[in-house]
Every structure is written in C-alpha cells, then in structure tokens.
Design a protein around this motif. Structure first.
Motif, PDB file in Angstrom:
ATOM      1  N   ASP A  81       0.794  -1.225   0.000  1.00  0.00           N
ATOM      2  CA  ASP A  81       0.000   0.000   0.000  1.00  0.00           C
ATOM      3  C   ASP A  81       0.824   1.272   0.000  1.00  0.00           C
ATOM      4  N   ALA A  82       2.109   1.192   0.264  1.00  0.00           N
ATOM      5  CA  ALA A  82       2.947   2.388   0.305  1.00  0.00           C
ATOM      6  C   ALA A  82       3.061   3.012  -1.085  1.00  0.00           C
ATOM      7  N   THR A  83       3.393   4.297  -1.116  1.00  0.00           N
ATOM      8  CA  THR A  83       3.509   5.003  -2.395  1.00  0.00           C
ATOM      9  C   THR A  83       4.479   4.289  -3.325  1.00  0.00           C
ATOM     10  N   PHE A 143      -3.158   5.853  18.141  1.00  0.00           N
ATOM     11  CA  PHE A 143      -2.938   5.955  16.698  1.00  0.00           C
ATOM     12  C   PHE A 143      -4.138   5.484  15.872  1.00  0.00           C
ATOM     13  N   THR A 144      -5.154   4.963  16.523  1.00  0.00           N
ATOM     14  CA  THR A 144      -6.251   4.349  15.771  1.00  0.00           C
ATOM     15  C   THR A 144      -7.090   5.352  14.993  1.00  0.00           C
ATOM     16  N   HIS A 145      -6.883   6.642  15.229  1.00  0.00           N
ATOM     17  CA  HIS A 145      -7.652   7.659  14.505  1.00  0.00           C
ATOM     18  C   HIS A 145      -6.830   8.329  13.404  1.00  0.00           C
ATOM     19  N   ILE A 146      -5.697   7.745  13.044  1.00  0.00           N
ATOM     20  CA  ILE A 146      -4.927   8.277  11.919  1.00  0.00           C
ATOM     21  C   ILE A 146      -5.652   7.914  10.620  1.00  0.00           C
ATOM     22  N   PRO A 147      -6.061   8.904   9.807  1.00  0.00           N
ATOM     23  CA  PRO A 147      -6.756   8.577   8.550  1.00  0.00           C
ATOM     24  C   PRO A 147      -5.785   8.064   7.503  1.00  0.00           C
ATOM     25  N   ARG A 148      -6.335   7.393   6.516  1.00  0.00           N
ATOM     26  CA  ARG A 148      -5.530   6.875   5.418  1.00  0.00           C
ATOM     27  C   ARG A 148      -5.609   7.823   4.233  1.00  0.00           C
ATOM     28  N   HIS A 149      -4.527   7.880   3.431  1.00  0.00           N
ATOM     29  CA  HIS A 149      -4.495   8.717   2.237  1.00  0.00           C
ATOM     30  C   HIS A 149      -4.245   7.832   1.019  1.00  0.00           C
ATOM     31  N   TYR A 150      -4.616   8.339  -0.148  1.00  0.00           N
ATOM     32  CA  TYR A 150      -4.439   7.578  -1.378  1.00  0.00           C
ATOM     33  C   TYR A 150      -2.958   7.508  -1.752  1.00  0.00           C
ATOM     34  N   THR A 151      -2.511   6.322  -2.130  1.00  0.00           N
ATOM     35  CA  THR A 151      -1.132   6.153  -2.580  1.00  0.00           C
ATOM     36  C   THR A 151      -1.053   5.594  -3.999  1.00  0.00           C
ATOM     37  N   GLY A 152      -2.200   5.233  -4.591  1.00  0.00           N
ATOM     38  CA  GLY A 152      -2.214   4.730  -5.965  1.00  0.00           C
ATOM     39  C   GLY A 152      -2.239   5.875  -6.955  1.00  0.00           C
ATOM     40  N   MET A 153      -2.075   5.542  -8.229  1.00  0.00           N
ATOM     41  CA  MET A 153      -2.115   6.554  -9.271  1.00  0.00           C
ATOM     42  C   MET A 153      -3.495   7.178  -9.384  1.00  0.00           C
ATOM     43  N   ALA A 155      -7.851   6.818  -7.656  1.00  0.00           N
ATOM     44  CA  ALA A 155      -8.646   6.278  -6.556  1.00  0.00           C
ATOM     45  C   ALA A 155      -9.094   4.841  -6.815  1.00  0.00           C
ATOM     46  N   SER A 156      -9.289   4.518  -8.095  1.00  0.00           N
ATOM     47  CA  SER A 156      -9.759   3.172  -8.427  1.00  0.00           C
ATOM     48  C   SER A 156      -8.712   2.100  -8.131  1.00  0.00           C
ATOM     49  N   ASP A 157      -7.460   2.520  -7.900  1.00  0.00           N
ATOM     50  CA  ASP A 157      -6.435   1.550  -7.500  1.00  0.00           C
ATOM     51  C   ASP A 157      -6.746   0.934  -6.138  1.00  0.00           C
ATOM     52  N   ASN A 158      -7.596   1.652  -5.385  1.00  0.00           N
ATOM     53  CA  ASN A 158      -8.005   1.163  -4.067  1.00  0.00           C
ATOM     54  C   ASN A 158      -6.798   0.911  -3.168  1.00  0.00           C
ATOM     55  N   ARG A 159      -5.805   1.810  -3.260  1.00  0.00           N
ATOM     56  CA  ARG A 159      -4.591   1.651  -2.464  1.00  0.00           C
ATOM     57  C   ARG A 159      -4.431   2.863  -1.553  1.00  0.00           C
ATOM     58  N   THR A 160      -4.445   2.623  -0.268  1.00  0.00           N
ATOM     59  CA  THR A 160      -4.294   3.704   0.703  1.00  0.00           C
ATOM     60  C   THR A 160      -3.385   3.261   1.828  1.00  0.00           C
ATOM     61  N   ALA A 161      -2.808   4.231   2.505  1.00  0.00           N
ATOM     62  CA  ALA A 161      -1.946   3.941   3.654  1.00  0.00           C
ATOM     63  C   ALA A 161      -2.115   5.044   4.688  1.00  0.00           C
ATOM     64  N   ALA A 162      -1.855   4.706   5.923  1.00  0.00           N
ATOM     65  CA  ALA A 162      -1.849   5.709   6.981  1.00  0.00           C
ATOM     66  C   ALA A 162      -0.564   6.521   6.878  1.00  0.00           C
ATOM     67  N   GLY A 163      -0.606   7.767   7.325  1.00  0.00           N
ATOM     68  CA  GLY A 163       0.562   8.628   7.219  1.00  0.00           C
ATOM     69  C   GLY A 163       1.007   9.169   8.569  1.00  0.00           C
ATOM     70  N   PHE A 164       2.328   9.193   8.778  1.00  0.00           N
ATOM     71  CA  PHE A 164       2.916   9.718   9.999  1.00  0.00           C
ATOM     72  C   PHE A 164       3.949  10.757   9.597  1.00  0.00           C
ATOM     73  N   TYR A 165       3.756  11.996  10.037  1.00  0.00           N
ATOM     74  CA  TYR A 165       4.654  13.077   9.637  1.00  0.00           C
ATOM     75  C   TYR A 165       5.983  12.994  10.381  1.00  0.00           C
TER      76      TYR A 165
END
Length: 316
Positions: A81-83, A143-153, A155-165
């Motif tokens: 799921d990572a970029t 950490f359970t409330h960290i939202p996920r962001h899109y990492t695919g090219m 949205a239809s890739d259906n690939r997301t990951a949580a992000g930590f700055y």
C-alpha cells in the motif's frame, strides 16, 4: 520526445516479461501539501484524505497484534500500500542483531524521547534513493484515529496507507543536512504502534556502502475526528530529538539504465533509470546564473557556514 517513445524505453528497461500495468512513474501524493513548519519547523506534510476504515488487526485484538513480529518484517507489512510499492523481501537489509537468547536486538537502531520510541527496522538503497522502514511506539498515544491517504495513481487503485509526519534533517556520510520532505507511509498496528516506510532521494548516485544519519526533531499525525477543522495537518505533534545512524549497502540488482541522449529544444533526455520501485528520468537544460544576493548568501550559510562564494554560485 513523445509519450509513445518514452513508453518504448520503459518497456525495454523493464523487459518484455513485465506487464504494461507494472510500468509506473510514481508521482507525489495528490493531496494538498502543506508545510509541517506551520506548526513547527520541518518538511512538507499532506492534509490527509478522509478515507476512514479499519486500519489493522489491532483494532479487533490489540493483544494479538502486539505479538506480531514487526521488526525486520515491516516492508512485508506495508509494501503493498505504500507510495513506492513492491516486493522488498529479497533486497532489504534487516537492521537487527541477535541477543544471547537468539531474539532480535534493536538497541543500535532504536531511540526514545518524549515517550515515543523510534526504531529503524529495514533499509534498501538502489543507489538513487534510500527506502527505510521504522516502528513507532508510544504508550500515551492513540494511533487508531490516523486517517488513510491515497497512494495509488488513481482512486480506483483502491490503495491507501496511513501517514505519519516526520520533521528534521538527514545526511549521508557527513554531507550537508537536507530537510526530510516525505512522510512515513504505513499501517496502524494498534493504539500505540505504527509501522511505516520513508523514501529519501539522494542528490547524486551513491555506490558501495554508506551511513544515513536521521536527525528527527518532530513527529505528528492527523486525527479523523478533526477532519472538519480548518487545519488538521499534524494535529497531534510532538517535538523532541530522535537521532539515529543507519548503515546501508547499495543493491543494484535489477537496476537498469537506458541511455537515450535525445534533445528537443533546450532539453536533453540523458537516460532513464529503472529500479525495482521507481523510474528516474535524467534531463539537462541550460540554466541562467542567478544573482548571489545577501538573502541567498545568508540562507546558504545557515545550512553550511563554511560554504564559499564559488560553491554558492555553483548551486545557484
């Protein structure tokens, strides 16, 4: 150069047994980038997209999740799921040693401050970028409330990951420090554990071995309960000092360079580098010499007090 010609070059580099769908040129995250420095000094951070869901096994059974052996296997956990996705299993270097009982010992690559422990787990370098996995633990966090962001090219890739700055600087073999400009892409394991991957782009090709120095001065994450707020970027932020030295070896297995040397106008496409997890296009173009103003000199000297005017002009 036409898109069709570039496709041909990429297919040549990737070999015919690789399908077209695997020919990807990764781009930076689509989400709007904001300066982490708005909250405190640092690198760019994304305002995460609201894709709320179950982020990990730990949501159902934290005790079971805690028993999952993460250290040394984080790539396997987040690589899909990572970029910069792919199979890192055969190319990674695990940053652990064994103690007298045969259990993994991470003491050389683990540092704690402000109640947060940052542990480097695995590293891979293709000569152009360093891919690093980490484990972040905090007993006082949720950490359970960290939202996920899109990492695919798309949205239809259906690939997301949580992000930590992550805020701070990095350097290799004593080079001038550079700002960390990416986030950790990964997964929330349970309330107190996050596992993620960071990509650091090197200024020039590296060969052999080296040592990455991370000087982390801030860590933060968004909260899906604050998605309606005007500013949620790094809504949970911790300032501190997490400094760690990470050895790495350049692994050039499956890294291919296709020489091109084609010119169009003032631009020359020198070559295309295809590594297992990224495609790099090297181009050159004539540049105009910028003026070395007092402000520019002061800014450059703040990064390197010993920099000469000649070196400054070269950078400009």
């Amino acid at each position: 150069m036409t898109d069709e010609k570039l496709d041909q070059i990429l297919k040549q580099a990737l070999a015919p047994e690789i399908s077209d769908r695997e020919i990807r040129i990764q781009k930076r995250r689509k989400d709007k980038m904001k300066r982490f420095g708005k909250i405190g000094k640092g690198a760019a951070a994304a305002a995460a997209a609201a894709v709320i869901g179950t982020l990990g096994l730990g949501y159902f059974n934290p005790v079971l999740a805690a028993k999952i052996p993460l250290i040394g296997k984080i790539f396997e956990k987040v690589e899909d799921d990572a970029t910069y996705s792919g199979n890192y299993t055969d190319k990674k270097t695990v940053l652990t040693k064994e103690d007298h009982t045969g259990k993994p010992d991470t003491s050389d690559y683990s540092v704690s401050d402000q109640g947060i422990t940052l542990t480097a787990s695995e590293v891979y370098c293709d000569g152009y970028s360093i891919f690093l996995t980490v484990n972040i633990e905090s007993e006082d966090a949720d950490f359970t409330h960290i939202p996920r962001h899109y990492t695919g090219m798309k949205a239809s890739d259906n690939r997301t990951a949580a992000g930590f700055y992550i805020d701070g600087t990095w350097s290799v073999d004593g080079s001038s420090p550079e700002w960390i400009v990416n986030t950790f892409d990964g997964e929330v394991i349970d309330s107190h554990t996050f596992a993620g991957m960071l990509k650091i782009d090197l200024a020039r090709k590296h060969a052999g071995s080296g040592e990455l120095r991370l000087n982390v001065s801030g860590l933060g994450y968004d909260d899906d309960r604050m998605l309606d707020a005007e500013e949620i970027s790094a809504s949970h932020r911790m300032d501190g000092s997490w400094n760690i030295d990470i050895p790495f070896e350049v692994n050039e297995t499956d890294v291919k360079t296709i020489e091109v040397g084609e010119k169009k106008g003032n631009f020359t496409l020198e070559d295309v580098v295809v590594s297992p997890y990224q495609v790099i296009v090297h181009t050159t173009t004539p540049g105009a010499q910028r003026e070395l103003t007092d402000d520019r000199r002061e800014k450059l000297l703040s990064k390197d007090p010993d920099m000469t005017d000649a070196e400054m002009f070269e950078l400009l």
